[in-house]
Every structure is written in structure tokens, then in C-alpha cells.
Enzyme design. Structure first.
Site, PDB file in Angstrom:
ATOM      1  N   GLU A 293     -12.801  74.254 108.614  1.00  0.00           N
ATOM      2  CA  GLU A 293     -11.578  73.586 108.170  1.00  0.00           C
ATOM      3  C   GLU A 293     -11.284  73.873 106.688  1.00  0.00           C
ATOM      4  O   GLU A 293     -11.118  72.958 105.885  1.00  0.00           O
ATOM      5  CB  GLU A 293     -11.658  72.078 108.464  1.00  0.00           C
ATOM      6  N   ASP A 372     -14.547  67.489 119.446  1.00  0.00           N
ATOM      7  CA  ASP A 372     -14.558  66.598 118.298  1.00  0.00           C
ATOM      8  C   ASP A 372     -14.478  65.124 118.701  1.00  0.00           C
ATOM      9  O   ASP A 372     -13.409  64.529 118.626  1.00  0.00           O
ATOM     10  CB  ASP A 372     -13.380  66.934 117.374  1.00  0.00           C
ATOM     11  N   GLU A 400     -12.923  57.256 114.972  1.00  0.00           N
ATOM     12  CA  GLU A 400     -11.736  58.060 114.674  1.00  0.00           C
ATOM     13  C   GLU A 400     -10.821  58.219 115.888  1.00  0.00           C
ATOM     14  O   GLU A 400      -9.617  58.005 115.790  1.00  0.00           O
ATOM     15  CB  GLU A 400     -12.167  59.439 114.154  1.00  0.00           C
TER      16      GLU A 400
HETATM   17  O1  GCW Z   1     -12.421  65.768 113.385  1.00  0.00           O
HETATM   18  C1  GCW Z   1     -12.514  66.150 112.114  1.00  0.00           C
HETATM   19  C2  GCW Z   1     -12.052  64.990 111.309  1.00  0.00           C
HETATM   20  C3  GCW Z   1     -12.178  65.333 109.862  1.00  0.00           C
HETATM   21  C4  GCW Z   1     -13.622  65.678 109.576  1.00  0.00           C
HETATM   22  C5  GCW Z   1     -14.062  66.818 110.473  1.00  0.00           C
HETATM   23  C6  GCW Z   1     -15.536  67.161 110.305  1.00  0.00           C
HETATM   24  C7  GCW Z   1     -14.869  65.364 107.561  1.00  0.00           C
HETATM   25  O2  GCW Z   1     -10.716  64.680 111.671  1.00  0.00           O
HETATM   26  O3  GCW Z   1     -11.739  64.240 109.124  1.00  0.00           O
HETATM   27  O4  GCW Z   1     -13.840  66.006 108.230  1.00  0.00           O
HETATM   28  O5  GCW Z   1     -13.848  66.454 111.802  1.00  0.00           O
HETATM   29  O6  GCW Z   1     -16.325  66.663 111.092  1.00  0.00           O
HETATM   30  O7  GCW Z   1     -15.879  67.921 109.430  1.00  0.00           O
END
Ligand code: GCW
Length: 686
Positions: A293, A372, A400
Site C-alpha cells: 500500500e 483483509d 474494521e
Molecule cells: O485493510 C487495510 C487497512 C489499513 C491497514 C492495512 C494493513 C495499517 O484498511 O488501514 O493499514 O490493511 O494491514 O496494513
């Protein structure tokens, strides 16, 4: 007054039942502590605080055992078990954090030994005793021998130095505020007490996304303050870790490259690590999110993840530090038309070819599912795939994608499914539990980490019932054989007391909650359909045409992602047999994961006999009714729970109901319009 909310499960309420009071008091009021260490002192302080509060009386304390001692605590090096007629070889069965709770007769009276293999063991023994009392168990004739099943039992804070918490739903950070490190070590101490009471032994205190200010946490300016936090955690047997920015040598202005094979970069990290250990001699190590990311990593230099993590591991090795390297690496700039890229495949595709190339103080941290933290995902095929590389599992306690601590979602049943899953990595019986406890492949380092769900809200977790997830996480990873029912029951008793309606209603609310959430959101394993960015509330196409690779591929004919070997992305082929075959087959794939692995027509019949579309309608209507029922159950407890906690949960349940209705209506309408197929039961679809 929010005292109860703040105390969580360490209520230590005055014992009202006279018989119980006498029974417990006869054992708890005369304490001998043998030996001396900061951790032993924490155990003693906890015991004093609990006993004083539960019996409204201060215990007598001696630093040697005498004939009147009713509890003796210390390590087995300091307490001679044979003096009490106990076979000392019992300690051989324990690992360093294990303990013994043993009732003995000292010649004059019965007395309870709390004996740790180390002082940490003694601390855990103390909490075991207090848990027994808080859950109303007898303590007059104990023989309990325990060791934690997992070696690393970790929390990851996603806290930023501006005080915000990424995916935090409980206020702001307890560690940072206004780009400074907190000076409120009391709150951190209370957090440490909570964590050690359920056996957590490691914590990383800053977000894995390490932004500019946080990059400075490893500089001489901030390390003294990090050291204060580490000191606080150390007293409770918890090691402190930091998340680091892979590009630190550049960001901190010293070098023009962060290439892991560059000699200057290597030296830079070696010096840096030396500096850190000068401040924190038992520093745990680094948690690293790299090439994920948009975070920097070894890919920028045409190096791989082994090069990147090994470079850090070499620097940490002389100090016994470790590198926790995250595997959440995927293409987040995908085109939805591109059907050859599959985010679910990414971790395995990136890391599996590197098996055996990592140093033995590197651990790869793998999220439990391949995508995720959705309400339902298959187990990541990474788990068990790398025989020669240490692995640690990553859960997310923060909700989340499970209602953000407004909606109720007790996560223990879901985590148990993960841990019980048989990967067949080395034939039958290769459960996830056996992989992450290090036994299947004899890993040097292994265990479980989880994204924390706490913040500076007075009740720590926003929704008071979300405290159960933090509690349950610790308990479950200490002993994966505990059932979700046992954990829920323990938590309710310790948190709310022993009223039978309270126990029954809250326990059932917790145990049903994940399925309820799944019902009104995204059943059959499809996931997402949330509002972009903040991820709360329904938005069926919210991510459908975006770049994140999280598609449901619903069209007028059907829905689901074809991940089969023959016609799909091939993801199902990443599993060991027979899981590979089961997931790959439309007939054998379990209903709850159907749409994760297969694209099917809306009229496809599930094993239950329902069609996919009718199942969607049914679960969405049912989910809302179930939330209404949660409110009924909670409302029954009005005069049995303090006002603050009662109202806190009631408010959240009302938000949950509104959310559930919105999900029901958005999802039903969307699929009714797409498919043109009406609800068999003719209920209202807008
Ligand atoms: O799903 C995503 C989250 C991010 C997070 C990422 C990760 C810390 O939306 O907020 O960043 O995973 O796990 O690195």
C-alpha cells in the site's frame, strides 16, 4: 461514574456472598512473596489490590514463608517444592512462562503455592488465581499446571503520533498525542495490567504505516521516552517493539538510498539498532510493512523481501531482536477489468518462492485470511506453506470490517475456526494451531499477533462489549483449546458478575453476534460491499470499480469470484490437498465460502436447498430481526448493570439496528434490481 467500564475484567468487586467470602478470605489474606524482581512485584501489587478490594481488608504481607502464610508466591528457584512434598520435576513440563498453582499443607495449615518457572510465570499464576475467584470457582484444593501454547503473544497498535489511531474506534491513542509521546504512564500501566492478565507478552506501539513523524521514534531524541513506555510494559512481562519505516536511512537524512544490500545502509541499521538497545536493553525488534500500500520497501531497489528483512535481522541478531515482516503485499493499483490478477493470491505468490532464504530471527506475519479481515474468508494458504520460515499469524481485534465497535461482533468463534482449520500441510492434523505454535515445522519463533482495538475512551474499546475481544484474544492464544463458550462465560463473570440472566443473555449475545453480522452484510464469503475509505455501512459497488482488487463481480446473471484452477484465478490451487479439491469444486465447496471461490448464477442451489438469491434475501431479513432480539436481551439487564455500561451498549445496539436495516435494504434492492428475481416470501424490498 465509569469506573466499572474502565476496569474491564479486573473488577475485583467486593464478595457479597458470606460463605464464598469466608472460603476465599481464609486463603487470600496472608501473603508471602519469596524472591525479588520487578515482575514479581507487579504480581504482588495486583494481588494486594485485588484482595483489598474483594475482601475490603488489607492482606498481611511477608517476604518469607512462615507457618501462617496462606499464599506463597515466587519462582521455583526460590520456592523449594520438595519442602512442601511436591515433586519438583513437575516444573520440567513447563516452558519459561509456565506455572503451578498447588494447594499444600505446611504442617500447620493449608496453603496455596503460586510458583512460576520464571517471574513471568508467577505473574500469570497470580492472574489465574484471581480469575478463579472472579468466576466463582473453588480455590481450596488446586493442582493446576499451565504453560502458554504460543510463544509470541503480541499486540500491534496502529497508533499515530498525532494521536489518531488507524482503524481505531475507541477514541485516540493512549501512547501519543499532538506529535509527542504521552507522559501519562498510568494509563499505559493499566493497559499493561489488562494485557498481562490474559498473557500478552509483546506489543508494537506505533502504526505499521510509519509516517514522517513516527520515523523519528528510533532517534536519540525520542528513544528515552520510548524507553519509559518499555519500562512500564517490562514490569508486566511485555516486550516493546517498534514499527519502522524501511526508508529511514533516507528519511532521517543520513543516506541517499535504503537499498538493503548497500554496505552503508547495512551499517546504518547496525548502528541504529545498537543505539536503540542502549536505551531499551530488552527491545523486542521491528515490525515492518514494506512494499505494501505504497509504503517503501526493497522492491524499489530490485531486491526481494528476504534481502530486506535479512538486512534488518542481521542488525538485530547480536541483541536477540527479531524482525516481524508483514506479508500483506499485493497490487493495490489494479484495473477491475484485469481478471488475471487476484489479490488473494498475492502473499503466497510473493513469499512462497523465498522459503528458506530468511534468517532465523525473521518471522513472516500473515493475516488470517488472504484478503483483509472480512467477516468470512478462507484461511490464508500461506499458513503452513513455508516449512523453513518462521510464521506468526495476524488477527484484527479492531472491528474494521465487522461493525467498528458500534455493531456487536464477538470474534473468538471466528478465530477458533481459523486455529482449528486443518491445512494438511504435513498430512492430516496439520492445524493452524500446530503451525503457529511452532510445533509442526519446529519454528524458532512463532505465535500470534493482533491489531489492538483500544483507545483512550474511558471504557478502552468504545463499545464495552468489545472488551470481550481483547480479553478473549489473550485467553485463546494462551490456550487454543478453550472453547468460545468458556471464554465468553469467563469474561462475563469477571466483567459483570454472576447474575444468571446477565450471564445467560450476554453470553448468548456474544456467541451469536458474528453470524448475525454476517447475515445482514455479506454472507457466502463475498466480503466488502462497504463504503470506501472508512469502511462502515453498506455500499455494494463501493469498491467494485476501484483499484484495490476487492471485487464481487455481480452482474445480471450471477455473483462471485472464480478462483478455480481451470477457469479462474487458480487461487484454489494454493492449498494443500484435499482442501485444494474441496474449494475448487462447486459441489464440495462449503456454502459459507461459495462466492469466494466460485462465480455462480443467482439461481444456483446451495447445499441448504435455497438459491443464492433467496439466501441473500433470507439472511438479510433475518439479520435485522436478530439485532432486534439483541436489543431485547440487553434491555432485560437494565437494573442489573451500572448505568454507564448499560447505556453505552444500548446506544451502540441502536446504531447497529440502523446499520443492519440499511444493509438489508441496500443489499436486497441492489440484487433484486440486478437479477430481477423476486423474494419468494414477498417481503418489502425497496
Ligand atoms: O485493510 C487495510 C487497512 C489499513 C491497514 C492495512 C494493513 C495499517 O484498511 O488501514 O493499514 O490493511 O494491514 O496494513
Amino acid at each position: 461514574n465509569a469506573k466499572e467500564a474502565y476496569q474491564c475484567w479486573l473488577q475485583y468487586k467486593k464478595i457479597e456472598d458470606g460463605r464464598q467470602y469466608d472460603e476465599y478470605a481464609s486463603i487470600c489474606l496472608n501473603l508471602a512473596v519469596v524472591g525479588d524482581s520487578v515482575i514479581l512485584n507487579s504480581a504482588l501489587q495486583e494481588l494486594i489490590q485485588a484482595v483489598t478490594s474483594m475482601f475490603d481488608k488489607e492482606p498481611l504481607i511477608t517476604n518469607y514463608a512462615d507457618p501462617d502464610s496462606s499464599i506463597i508466591l515466587g519462582t521455583y528457584q526460590d520456592i523449594n517444592l520438595t519442602d512442601y512434598g511436591v515433586d519438583a520435576s513437575i516444573m520440567d513440563r513447563l516452558n519459561e512462562e509456565g506455572y503451578l498453582l498447588q494447594t499444600v499443607n505446611n504442617g500447620k495449615r493449608d496453603c496455596l503455592l503460586l510458583v512460576g518457572k520464571s517471574d513471568k510465570g508467577t505473574l500469570y499464576a497470580t492472574h489465574h488465581l484471581l480469575r478463579l475467584i472472579q468466576t466463582g470457582e473453588a480455590i481450596n484444593d488446586l493442582t493446576i499446571v499451565e504453560s502458554p501454547r504460543n510463544q509470541i503473544r503480541m499486540l500491534n497498535q496502529w497508533d499515530n503520533m498525532d494521536g489518531s489511531v488507524e482503524r481505531g474506534y475507541s477514541g485516540n491513542s493512549i501512547f501519543f498525542d499532538n506529535n509527542q509521546i504521552t507522559t501519562d504512564l498510568e494509563r499505559i500501566k493499566d493497559y499493561a495490567r489488562l494485557l498481562s492478565s490474559v498473557g500478552i507478552n509483546a506489543i508494537s506501539i506505533n502504526n505499521v504505516n510509519v509516517w514522517q513523524v513516527e520515523t523519528n521514534l528510533i532517534t536519540s531524541k525520542l528513544l528515552p521516552e520510548v524507553a519509559n513506555i518499555a519500562d512500564t510494559f517490562r514490569r508486566y512481562g511485555i516486550k516493546t517493539f517498534l514499527s519502522i519505516n524501511f526508508a529511514s536511512p533516507i528519511e532521517l537524512g543520513d543516506l541517499t538510498t535504503a537499498d538493503p544490500l548497500d554496505q552503508d545502509v547495512k551499517k546504518w541499521w547496525k548502528d541504529k539498532v545498537k543505539e536503540i538497545y542502549a536505551h531499551i536493553p530488552d527491545f523486542g525488534g521491528f515490525v515492518v510493512k514494506a512494499d505494501s500500500e505504497h509504503r517503501p520497501g526493497p522492491f524499489s531497489y530490485d531486491r526481494d523481501h528476504a534481502d530486506g528483512s535479512n538486512m534488518l535481522a542481521e542488525a538485530l541478531q547480536p541483541f536477540d531482536g527479531i524482525v516481524v515482516w508483514r506479508c500483506f503485499v499485493y497490487n493495490c493499483m489494479q484495473d477491475w477489468r484485469d481478471r488475471s490478477t487476484d489479490r488473494a493470491r498475492a502473499a503466497y505468490d510473493h513469499f512462497k518462492p523465498l522459503d528458506g532464504k530468511f534468517h532465523d530471527n525473521v518471522i513472516l506475519q500473515v493475516k488470517n485470511g488472504p484478503m483483509d479481515f472480512q467477516v468470512r474468508e478462507p484461511i490464508s494458504p500461506m499458513i503452513g506453506a513455508m516449512e523453513n520460515t518462521n510464521q506468526i499469524l495476524e488477527f484484527q481485534i479492531a472491528q474494521e470490517y465487522l461493525g467498528q465497535q458500534k455493531d456487536l461482533a464477538f470474534l473468538i468463534p471466528m478465530w477458533k475456526e481459523v486455529l482449528d482449520f486443518d491445512t494438511y500441510a504435513k498430512g492430516e492434523g496439520s492445524t493452524v494451531t500446530a503451525i503457529v505454535d511452532g510445533s509442526l515445522y519446529d519454528y524458532k519463533f512463532s505465535g500470534i499477533a493482533a491489531v489492538s482495538n483500544i483507545g483512550n475512551d474511558i471504557n478502552w474499546t468504545g463499545n464495552t462489549l468489545a472488551q470481550a475481544n481483547l480479553y478473549g484474544y489473550g485467553r485463546l492464544i494462551w490456550n487454543p483449546n478453550l472453547t468460545a463458550e468458556e471464554i465468553a462465560g469467563e469474561w462475563v463473570l469477571a466483567t459483570f458478575g454472576s447474575d444468571s440472566t446477565v450471564l445467560e443473555n450476554i453470553t448468548s449475545m456474544l456467541l451469536d453476534s458474528r453470524e448475525i453480522y454476517e447475515n445482514y452484510t455479506t454472507p457466502l464469503g463475498i466480503g466488502w460491499m462497504v463504503n470506501p475509505n472508512h469502511h462502515y455501512g453498506p455500499n455494494v459497488d463501493g469498491y467494485e470499480y476501484s483499484r484495490w482488487g476487492t471485487y464481487h463481480f455481480a452482474d445480471r446473471n450471477g455473483i462471485g469470484v472464480d478462483r478455480t484452477i481451470e477457469t479462474g484465478t487458480g487461487y484454489a490451487g494454493q492449498y494443500f490437498s484435499p482442501n485444494k479439491k474441496v474449494y475448487n469444486s462447486l459441489e464440495e465447496c462449503p456454502d459459507e465460502l461459495l462466492l469466494f471461490f466460485h462465480h455462480v448464477p443467482y439461481t444456483h442451489k446451495l447445499k441448504s436447498g435455497e438459491t443464492v438469491i433467496q439466501h441473500y434475501y433470507n439472511t438479510h431479513f433475518k439479520g435485522v430481526e436478530q439485532v432486534e432480539n439483541l436489543i431485547v436481551k440487553w434491555t432485560m439487564l437494565e437494573d442489573k448493570i451500572d448505568e454507564f455500561r448499560f447505556n453505552n451498549v444500548l446506544d451502540r445496539l441502536k446504531m447497529q439496528l440502523a446499520n443492519a436495516k440499511e444493509w438489508r435494504d441496500q443489499v436486497n434492492t441492489y440484487f433484486y434490481r440486478k437479477s430481477g428475481i423476486a423474494d419468494e416470501k414477498n417481503r418489502t424490498i425497496y
